[in-house]
Structure formats: C-alpha cells, structure tokens
Scaffold this motif. Sequence first.
Motif, short mmCIF file in Angstrom:
data_model
loop_
_atom_site.label_atom_id
_atom_site.label_comp_id
_atom_site.label_asym_id
_atom_site.label_seq_id
_atom_site.Cartn_x
_atom_site.Cartn_y
_atom_site.Cartn_z
N LYS A 1 0.81 -1.21 0.00
CA LYS A 1 0.00 0.00 0.00
C LYS A 1 0.85 1.27 0.00
N LEU A 2 2.15 1.11 0.26
CA LEU A 2 3.03 2.28 0.35
C LEU A 2 3.95 2.42 -0.87
N LYS A 3 3.85 1.51 -1.81
CA LYS A 3 4.84 1.48 -2.90
C LYS A 3 4.86 2.75 -3.75
N GLY A 4 3.75 3.48 -3.78
CA GLY A 4 3.71 4.72 -4.54
C GLY A 4 4.18 5.93 -3.76
N GLY A 5 4.51 5.73 -2.49
CA GLY A 5 4.95 6.83 -1.65
C GLY A 5 3.98 7.09 -0.52
N TYR A 6 4.43 7.87 0.45
CA TYR A 6 3.62 8.12 1.64
C TYR A 6 4.07 9.42 2.31
N ASN A 7 3.20 9.98 3.12
CA ASN A 7 3.55 11.06 4.02
C ASN A 7 3.88 10.47 5.37
N ALA A 8 4.69 11.17 6.15
CA ALA A 8 5.09 10.67 7.46
C ALA A 8 4.89 11.75 8.51
N MET A 9 4.40 11.34 9.67
CA MET A 9 4.20 12.27 10.79
C MET A 9 4.75 11.63 12.06
N GLY A 10 5.76 12.26 12.62
CA GLY A 10 6.36 11.75 13.85
C GLY A 10 5.98 12.62 15.03
N PHE A 11 5.78 11.98 16.16
CA PHE A 11 5.45 12.68 17.39
C PHE A 11 6.62 12.55 18.36
#
Length: 303
Positions: A101-111
């Motif tokens: 599901k991530l092969k096209g890229g993704y956004n990331a949010m770290g806390f």
Amino acid sequence: MVLSSTLSLIAVSGCVLLLCGSSCASNDTIPLVIWHGMGDSCCNPLSMGAMKKMVEEEVPGIYVLSLMIGKSVLEDTENGFFMDVNEQVSFVCHQLAQDPKLKGGYNAMGFSQGSQFLRAVAQRCPYPPMKNLISVGGQHQGVYGLPRCPGESSHICDWIRKKLNSGAYTDAVQKHLVQAQYWHDPLNDDLYKKYSLFLADINQERVVNETYKKNLMSLNKFVMVKFLKDTMVDPVDSEWFGFYKPGQAEEMETLMDSALYKEDRLGLAEMNKAGKLVFLATNGDHLQFTTEWFNEKLLPFLH
C-alpha cells in the motif's frame, strides 16, 4: 489544557491524548505513516490509536499505518526506551518496503522522538519514497535534559537520568538506552560526535554521507512544529533544529546560524531556499494543540 469544539490533543509524557474529534476533510489518499513518542505506543486508544482513527475518518480512503516496533503494544512501548534506535529504523524500513500500500509513496508524521526516527528513515531508506515529513515536537538536534520523561513512569525516568548523567556516551548506555542516542551534550562535543550512535550519524557530525543528504532533499516538504510552552523538551529550540552554541549550555543558536546549516551537511540550506522547510509554532505544552490548529496547519501537508 487547550480545548476546542471538536478535538483536543494534549501531552501526557511522550503521548498524545485524543479526546474527541471530527471536522476536517480531504479528498486525497496518499498513505500516512505515524511514529509515536516516548512512553506511548502505536495503538493507545487515547493517543495514536485515536489519531489514526480520526485521520481515517476525515480523509476518506486514506491508509494510515501507526508503527508498532515489536510484536505487541507492550513491546512497542518498552522499545521506545530500550531498543537501539538504528535497529528500530531498520525494522521500520523493512516494514515499509514490504507494504504494497506504500509502494507509490507516503507522508510521514512523527510525534516527539518518533520525528527524528522518521527523519532517519527518510535519509536511509528512500524506497518507498517519503513525500512530506511532519515533525511534531521532534528533537532534531537532540536533548540535553529530560524535564518530564514521562511523568507516569517516574521510576524509569529517574533511572534514565542517572544513566545519562553518569555516562551517556559509554558503550553500554548508548546501545541500550534510546534517549542516550539523541543525547547532545554541548559541553562534551567531542564525545558526542565520536560516540553518539544515532544522532551524530544522521546529523552528519563525523562525515558527510551524500546519500543521506540526497534522500532528505528529495522530500517535498519538511515541516517542523515547535511548542512554545514545552516543558518536556530541553532545549525546545531543538524542535526547529536549533541548539546551544558550541561549548556552553546557556545561549542558543538557530538552525540558520549553525555550522550544520552553513556547511549544509544535510542539504537543509538548499531545501530552505527551495521553500521546502516549514517552521510552525503553537502556544501549547509538548504535543498539545487543538483540532482547529491541526486542520489549518498540518492537514494540508497530508494531501
């Protein structure tokens, strides 16, 4: 505590407490990967679990992966204190690479500490590609103190403080205590640069890894959120990549005044010129913000 009509996110240690919410909207379906802070877990129903659910409800069709480091929620929480950060990053990189599901890229949010860990993912593991990195209270120049560590784990925090104060850069402490791996002692800069197993590496303190630099510069946006009333992160300027001026622990310098920026070891100067760096601030304590602020300031970067 900051309250809004629909949602309040408040800090309790490294966790985010989600009290209620729903009001944002988005038609985009870029996947989102989130990494929790110290003392929290992937699936706490009052923090990351609720955050995941909220984003899924407000962004129809989005795939949200809340990272579990280990085989259980308990392991995940414990690993936030005791698992080598480099091993954690490798674990996550493998997990992301195996997720179709991530092969096209993704956004990331770290806390909190999850922010600098996700930055390491961006620098070390370019596939699948990270599009936007949102750092929510991350400590990108490390910490030099743990004012609250988290509060409900005082016995753990007391032990951690003793270890850090007695020898943060010893081999045993570096390998077995997460917080030591982003401990940045401005009074012992040589020790930090030589023995820091994680932060000194991703911040290019020893040598410049051009691959790290290239990978970070490939981000569309690198968003850094600073909490102006933060009582947990010391120094709070680390949330905007600032830190103490070398050799002392009183006067601060901004990212732009630092050698890291002037020498552009990470490519941040070029990113800034290209409009890729975004500095946001809110008046809350650590990880404390309202749904209105989240919707206005952060939600656009999930598109």
